[in-house]
Design a protein around this motif. Sequence first.
Motif, PDB file in Angstrom:
ATOM      1  N   LEU A  41       0.821  -1.209   0.000  1.00 40.48           N
ATOM      2  CA  LEU A  41       0.000   0.000   0.000  1.00 40.48           C
ATOM      3  C   LEU A  41       0.856   1.261   0.000  1.00 40.48           C
ATOM      4  CD1 LEU A  41      -2.926  -0.930   2.427  1.00 40.48           C
ATOM      5  CD2 LEU A  41      -3.001  -0.716  -0.061  1.00 40.48           C
ATOM      6  N   VAL A  42       2.016   1.221   0.644  1.00 39.07           N
ATOM      7  CA  VAL A  42       2.930   2.375   0.596  1.00 39.07           C
ATOM      8  C   VAL A  42       3.418   2.589  -0.830  1.00 39.07           C
ATOM      9  CG1 VAL A  42       5.215   3.197   1.269  1.00 39.07           C
ATOM     10  CG2 VAL A  42       3.673   2.288   3.005  1.00 39.07           C
ATOM     11  N   ILE A  43       3.792   1.509  -1.496  1.00 39.76           N
ATOM     12  CA  ILE A  43       4.246   1.624  -2.892  1.00 39.76           C
ATOM     13  C   ILE A  43       3.132   2.178  -3.772  1.00 39.76           C
ATOM     14  CG2 ILE A  43       5.057   0.325  -4.906  1.00 39.76           C
ATOM     15  CD1 ILE A  43       6.380  -1.635  -2.925  1.00 39.76           C
TER      16      ILE A  43
ATOM     17  N   LEU B 194       8.212  -0.704   9.148  1.00 42.69           N
ATOM     18  CA  LEU B 194       8.410   0.576   9.827  1.00 42.69           C
ATOM     19  C   LEU B 194       9.143   1.570   8.931  1.00 42.69           C
ATOM     20  CD1 LEU B 194       9.363  -0.627  13.430  1.00 42.69           C
ATOM     21  CD2 LEU B 194       7.230   0.460  12.716  1.00 42.69           C
ATOM     22  N   LEU B 195      10.141   1.089   8.216  1.00 41.09           N
ATOM     23  CA  LEU B 195      10.880   1.951   7.286  1.00 41.09           C
ATOM     24  C   LEU B 195       9.971   2.444   6.166  1.00 41.09           C
ATOM     25  CD1 LEU B 195      14.265  -0.023   7.023  1.00 41.09           C
ATOM     26  CD2 LEU B 195      13.867   2.159   8.188  1.00 41.09           C
ATOM     27  N   PHE B 196       9.097   1.590   5.693  1.00 40.72           N
ATOM     28  CA  PHE B 196       8.169   2.001   4.627  1.00 40.72           C
ATOM     29  C   PHE B 196       7.153   3.014   5.140  1.00 40.72           C
ATOM     30  CE2 PHE B 196       9.916  -1.166   1.897  1.00 40.72           C
ATOM     31  CZ  PHE B 196       9.502  -0.840   0.614  1.00 40.72           C
ATOM     32  N   ILE B 197       6.735   2.881   6.414  1.00 38.02           N
ATOM     33  CA  ILE B 197       5.832   3.878   6.992  1.00 38.02           C
ATOM     34  C   ILE B 197       6.521   5.239   7.051  1.00 38.02           C
ATOM     35  CG2 ILE B 197       4.663   4.583   9.115  1.00 38.02           C
ATOM     36  CD1 ILE B 197       4.065   1.638   9.638  1.00 38.02           C
ATOM     37  N   ALA B 198       7.788   5.246   7.449  1.00 37.78           N
ATOM     38  CA  ALA B 198       8.557   6.501   7.474  1.00 37.78           C
ATOM     39  C   ALA B 198       8.688   7.083   6.071  1.00 37.78           C
ATOM     40  CB  ALA B 198       9.936   6.242   8.082  1.00 37.78           C
ATOM     41  N   LEU B 199       8.933   6.226   5.079  1.00 38.50           N
ATOM     42  CA  LEU B 199       9.033   6.680   3.690  1.00 38.50           C
ATOM     43  C   LEU B 199       7.710   7.265   3.212  1.00 38.50           C
ATOM     44  CD1 LEU B 199      10.587   6.797   0.964  1.00 38.50           C
ATOM     45  CD2 LEU B 199       9.742   4.477   0.514  1.00 38.50           C
TER      46      LEU B 199
END
Length: 550
Positions: A160-162, A264-269
Amino acid sequence: MSKYISLLKVFLKSTETMKNKNKKSLISLVVLLIIGMLPLVKNIIDIINKGYDALSLINQQGIIVSLGLSFVSVMIFFFGSFYILNSFYFSESIESILYLPLKQSQILGAKFTLVVIYQYIIQGVFALPLIIVYGIKANEGIIYYIYSLIIFLINPIVPLVIASIIVMFIMKFSNTFKNKDRIKTFSGILLFIIILPLTMYIQKLAQKGISPKEFQNLVKGSSGFNLDVISNLFLSSKFASLSLINSKNISGILNLAVFILINLLFIALFTWVGEKLYFKGVIGISAVSSKRKRLNKKEIEKLSLKKSKLRAYVEKEIKLIFRTPPYVLNGVISGVILPVIFIGSMIFGGDMKDIIPSISGNLYDSGMVSFIFIISLGIFLFLGAMNPLSSTGVSREGSSIYLNKYMPVNYETILMSKVISSFIIEGITTLIWIIPVFIVLKLPITISLSILLISIVTIIFSNLIGTVIDLNFPKLNWDNEQEAIKKNLNPFINLFLSIIIGGIIIYSSYKFNLDSLYTFIYIFSIILILDIVVYFLLKTKGQKLFESIK
């Protein structure tokens, strides 16, 4: 954090499902949704079972988890992209929220969490069978199911982040997609295009079956299918699958930790990119542009031509349907898609391969032709009742229905315009799929024309009875068009009555054991009589019901 949670609660309460005050209706819709998903879930379970058994022969059964989770991530990416577009940019209150004393991260976080919650439905259909079947067959312990629950809750984040970043980038630099009606219609049609072949393919795999050798070739790459590419499409899925496969040793917890860290890294991104792109793309999204066009004399005369009141109202109804995405998707597109799924599933499932020769080879047998007429009646009654256009025609007026009472038009004209407009649309969508069926079955002209006549009187009946039902139980209190058509029980009442009436006619036709000609005359006459009866009911009692609506 408290503002984020409060905003998330507001978003949840403002969604269509949460706004539905009729709890019985909501429960009924959920139950029907679950029942409708059961055949697909069963097919998925069959595929997982066969895949596990085949791969266990070469001690590679863990690959079924890796492939399954990657497939789920791909599905979330596709479905989530359209939901993100609608939720982030085309929700009704999006611009008013921007003026509230909220941080960008709070708005983005609440919106994103809402999308994640709705993707649990997709995971429930595709991932839960995988987790449960693998856990049972591999005799996994309680740790496996704890890991599974954590992965289930977190897994949608990376795809979903992508998808969010792609959507935000497009909306930041493009003005093409700022017509929300068009994008909703386009995204809905695209979803149908994705779902249709996917559903057929899953059913084909489940019914046809895959041999152990084919599964082994899949793993070894000799089938031309690159398993590594699929399993590495989303990096998080790889570590999630390794965590489940190795849940009985230390490797499982280590891979789970890496999986959580990646998310977590993807949420930050997502937060960083969102603050750079989202608000620049969403401001002014509700602005409407118009094209100015100078009309010549002929065009003015054409627009000024006098029309009958009935024709004018029919045209108004059709234009309204095609300008409203929920009506297009649920009334027009579904009228083509549902029959295609029904027929396509038989073709891909292998049933049609046996049915087509038997039908084509016995078209001169009176019993076979009678059977075709009876089955045709059942199909047309079912599909006609499933189309919600007629059984929501009055409901679609909403709170503005009182305006019709000030028009210099009698109520019969208004009601018949709803019947005729839905009949025209259903008739066209029926022709789109029924003509190819005639060609595939190689039906003679006489039989084809007889079936067309049955379809005409049956569709008329479905639209007449649907309008009568909607007059008795109009749903006029709704906030958006989707509620009027998707949160309305009138189509189900229409379906229930159609099943009863169709069952009586089909059973009596079978018991009378008539030849093909008399079967056609019997079916056609009964439905035609019902059309006349319901028409007079609509003309008399229907007008009184319409007048009593306030």
